[in-house]
Design an enzyme around this catalytic site. Sequence first.
Site, mmCIF file in Angstrom:
data_model
loop_
_atom_site.group_PDB
_atom_site.id
_atom_site.type_symbol
_atom_site.label_atom_id
_atom_site.label_comp_id
_atom_site.label_asym_id
_atom_site.label_seq_id
_atom_site.Cartn_x
_atom_site.Cartn_y
_atom_site.Cartn_z
ATOM 1 N N SER A 40 0.871 -1.182 0.000
ATOM 2 C CA SER A 40 0.000 0.000 0.000
ATOM 3 C C SER A 40 0.902 1.225 0.000
ATOM 4 C CB SER A 40 -0.931 -0.007 1.215
ATOM 5 O OG SER A 40 -0.204 0.072 2.416
ATOM 6 N N HIS A 152 -3.443 -5.929 2.785
ATOM 7 C CA HIS A 152 -2.572 -6.964 3.344
ATOM 8 C C HIS A 152 -3.286 -8.271 3.651
ATOM 9 C CE1 HIS A 152 0.397 -3.634 4.851
ATOM 10 N NE2 HIS A 152 0.393 -3.774 3.550
ATOM 11 N N GLU A 161 -4.406 -2.094 9.437
ATOM 12 C CA GLU A 161 -3.634 -2.589 10.590
ATOM 13 C C GLU A 161 -4.240 -2.193 11.928
ATOM 14 O OE1 GLU A 161 0.448 -1.252 10.136
ATOM 15 O OE2 GLU A 161 0.379 -1.653 7.987
ATOM 16 N N GLU A 202 1.504 -9.220 7.279
ATOM 17 C CA GLU A 202 2.379 -8.785 8.367
ATOM 18 C C GLU A 202 2.233 -9.660 9.610
ATOM 19 O OE1 GLU A 202 1.899 -4.528 8.816
ATOM 20 O OE2 GLU A 202 2.931 -4.167 6.916
ATOM 21 N N ASP A 240 -3.595 1.700 11.765
ATOM 22 C CA ASP A 240 -3.194 2.209 10.451
ATOM 23 C C ASP A 240 -4.273 1.805 9.456
ATOM 24 O OD1 ASP A 240 -2.176 3.025 8.068
ATOM 25 O OD2 ASP A 240 -0.443 1.670 8.053
ATOM 26 N N GLU A 281 -2.528 6.259 12.197
ATOM 27 C CA GLU A 281 -1.670 6.498 11.029
ATOM 28 C C GLU A 281 -2.528 6.461 9.770
ATOM 29 O OE1 GLU A 281 1.334 3.405 10.712
ATOM 30 O OE2 GLU A 281 1.428 3.689 8.544
ATOM 31 N N ASP A 308 1.933 8.496 6.840
ATOM 32 C CA ASP A 308 2.771 7.505 6.160
ATOM 33 C C ASP A 308 2.731 7.791 4.654
ATOM 34 O OD1 ASP A 308 3.910 5.260 4.996
ATOM 35 O OD2 ASP A 308 2.374 3.865 5.636
ATOM 36 N N LYS A 333 10.075 5.135 6.834
ATOM 37 C CA LYS A 333 10.421 3.933 6.073
ATOM 38 C C LYS A 333 11.589 4.246 5.152
ATOM 39 C CE LYS A 333 5.692 2.020 5.698
ATOM 40 N NZ LYS A 333 4.433 2.170 4.899
ATOM 41 N N HIS A 361 8.709 -1.259 9.304
ATOM 42 C CA HIS A 361 8.982 -2.283 8.287
ATOM 43 C C HIS A 361 8.103 -2.000 7.065
ATOM 44 C CE1 HIS A 361 5.262 -4.846 9.518
ATOM 45 N NE2 HIS A 361 5.018 -3.567 9.593
ATOM 46 N N LYS A 384 7.264 -0.195 14.437
ATOM 47 C CA LYS A 384 6.284 -1.215 14.066
ATOM 48 C C LYS A 384 6.932 -2.199 13.114
ATOM 49 C CE LYS A 384 3.576 0.611 10.133
ATOM 50 N NZ LYS A 384 2.211 0.797 9.595
HETATM 51 P P1 PGA Z 1 3.138 -1.289 3.069
HETATM 52 O O1 PGA Z 1 2.262 -1.164 4.381
HETATM 53 O O2 PGA Z 1 4.490 -1.729 3.444
HETATM 54 O O3 PGA Z 1 2.373 -2.302 2.247
HETATM 55 O O4 PGA Z 1 3.119 0.082 2.428
HETATM 56 C C1 PGA Z 1 2.747 -0.680 5.587
HETATM 57 C C2 PGA Z 1 2.036 0.576 6.012
HETATM 58 O O5 PGA Z 1 1.109 1.058 5.321
HETATM 59 O O6 PGA Z 1 2.383 1.135 7.028
HETATM 60 ZN ZN ZN Z 2 0.870 2.851 6.811
#
Ligand code: PGA
Ligand code: ZN
Length: 414
Positions: A40, A152, A161, A202, A240, A281, A308, A333, A361, A384
């Site tokens: 995503s 996911h 999440e 995840e 999230d 988030e 994010d 990230k 991650h 996370k």
């Molecule tokens: P992604 O998801 O690694 O698939 O982008 C993680 C997140 O959205 O925090």
């Molecule tokens: Zn996110």
Amino acid sequence: GITDLDALEILDSRGNPTLRVSVELSTGQRASAGVPSGASTGSREAVELRDGDADRYGGKGVTRAVSNVNGELAELLRSRTWSALAEVDRAMNDADGTGNKARLGANAIIGVSMALARALAGTNELYTYLRLGGTSPRLPVPHFNVLNGGAHAPNSLDFQEFMIAPIGAPSLPEAVRAGATVYGRLRSLLQDRGFATGLGDEGGFAPDITRPEDVLALLVEAIEGAGYTAGRAGVAIALDPAASEFYDDGSYRVAGESLTSTEMIERYAQMVADFPVWSIEDGLAEGDWDGWVALTERLAGRAQIMGDDIFVTNPAIITEAIGRKLGSSALIKLNQIGSVSETLEAMRLCRDAGYTQMVSHRSGETEDSFIADLTVGTGCGQLKSGAPARGERVAKYNRLLQIAATTDLPYGLA
Ligand code: PGA
Ligand code: ZN
């Protein structure tokens, strides 16, 4: 000097190709790093270079990125001596020339940058190298993603999440124990109620529950059933939703309803009032900047409002957001921006503006635990890395346990 650089195509946790990059310094120090990959993704992330050859891994091969490391980047890095990692990162960016690492590949460049950071740490622990001036290292509150939906998982849940955060735990090992215990309790509750206990990308469970509030109620039951207090004094909840994924044509589509930005904000305000949700988030879509400002204001002092997809660890975007009082926190990230030094710059900007940070991650991961060290070294206090289950997720938590066992660093939110 850098004497050797080479990359290999390996698999990530979803079974898609990614890179492992190895580097050798003239001191003889060698190190390697594995590159993560998201599902995503934010539209303004640095560009992951994929082969696009449909006959191989459905077009997802990374042989072009591997060749860029082994060819052009190796030649560049071996051509002279360097004074700092930031200088190498800048040179790779300049050589790429696109501004978003699209030509050489952010996956190629971040792999080199991470491997080089590890080599430069040498025989010292990696986290001692990944520092922000003026901030002390600390052990973070792990945010365990125990229930998965969205992009996911194949279930009917729109929010991506649901995380549990043992903010009140007395130590990192106790926080890990709380995470694993609540996760186990949640599995039993799901089983008792006839839900599937298969896992999402995840490592969280992916039952067919539709309403986010029903999941929140279940999490509180799991936390309390495991013997913990639900809330910041014990185990809190972080969300999230990854709202860009369920935002369409001006409305948010949640559990069969179609909500305006204002209605979505009120829905979150109610969740924060009814459940121990301490952080949200990507509550709104990456393009809904006015909504973000309103959400930040609405929940000020009650929940951390974290960007994010909207920030993508990009110092320029974060600077703009800070100027507009948009959000109070940034997800960090490495591969969103594509170099270690730019990641540290994004974290420094946040810290100086009073924005909290959580290192993250990606949904596609390797066994590399680099982000555990990044979190500890920068002292940002939040990480996370998915569920307290599955090798690529626990590699990060296990690294934290190792650091905790060999240091007396403080534990908790910054
Ligand atoms: P992604 O998801 O690694 O698939 O982008 C993680 C997140 O959205 O925090
Ligand atoms: Zn996110």
